[in-house]
Design a protein around this motif. Structure first.
Motif, short mmCIF file in Angstrom:
data_model
loop_
_atom_site.label_atom_id
_atom_site.label_comp_id
_atom_site.label_asym_id
_atom_site.label_seq_id
_atom_site.Cartn_x
_atom_site.Cartn_y
_atom_site.Cartn_z
N ASP A 76 10.52 47.30 -51.63
CA ASP A 76 11.47 46.19 -50.95
C ASP A 76 11.85 45.24 -51.94
N ARG B 177 11.04 41.57 -51.12
CA ARG B 177 9.44 41.21 -50.76
C ARG B 177 9.09 40.15 -51.90
N GLU B 178 9.64 40.52 -53.08
CA GLU B 178 9.03 39.50 -54.21
C GLU B 178 9.76 38.08 -54.08
N THR C 10 8.17 36.17 -51.09
CA THR C 10 6.95 35.89 -51.53
C THR C 10 7.05 34.54 -52.65
#
Length: 165
Positions: free
Chosen positions: A7, A10-11, A14
């Motif tokens: 995905d 996602r980073e 985060t």
């Protein structure tokens, strides 16, 4: 072996969570209940511009007294320090919002070698600290006169005045 679907966001999520945590930690008080979240310090905005004669810095520090500012030059580094204090009155105020920043600040600027560090002017007016740094004589632009047909500019001027007489 388990396959995990990648995905790309996602980073990013985060990173956003980490940044939010960083800013929340920064705005929390460091001491007891008497400390305000806005006493962690601030960074005044600055405009820097240059012409052929000087470099000018304008720092926006409204509400500060001249004696609360410290300007120094050392090893071709210009430093500006100051502190804006929160003035708490004796009576209880019912603040709904505090958006102005209070506390200490520090700004440092590396000066080019073309600046004459012995000739610096500082003025403070209407919340603007203005620093004028003159350039060295050898760094200032010089106008070069152009000779015509191999004659130097001075010779050409003399010849023109002879023909006019």
């Amino acid at each position: 072996m388990a396959i995990t679907r990648w995905d790309p966001f996602r980073e990013v999520a985060t990173l956003q969570n980490r940044m939010n945590s960083l800013f929340q930690d920064f705005s929390r008080t460091q001491g007891g209940d008497d400390d305000l979240p806005t006493t962690t310090g601030f960074v005044p905005p600055v405009d820097v511009y240059e012409d052929g004669q000087k470099i000018v810095l304008k720092l926006e520090v409204p509400g500060m007294k001249q004696e609360d500012l410290d300007v120094r030059i050392e090893n071709n580094t210009l430093t500006v320090r100051g502190e804006r204090k929160f003035e708490k009155e004796e009576k209880e105020e019912n603040f709904h919002r505090i958006e102005r920043r209070y506390g200490t600040f520090f700004r440092a600027f590396t000066l080019p070698t073309t600046v004459d560090t012995e000739n610096v002017k500082a003025s403070y007016d209407s919340g603007i600290l203005k620093l004028e740094l003159d350039k060295r004589a050898e760094a200032k632009p010089k106008q070069i006169k152009i000779g015509v047909n191999g004659a130097t500019p001075e010779t050409r001027t003399v010849e023109a005045s002879k023909t006019a007489a």
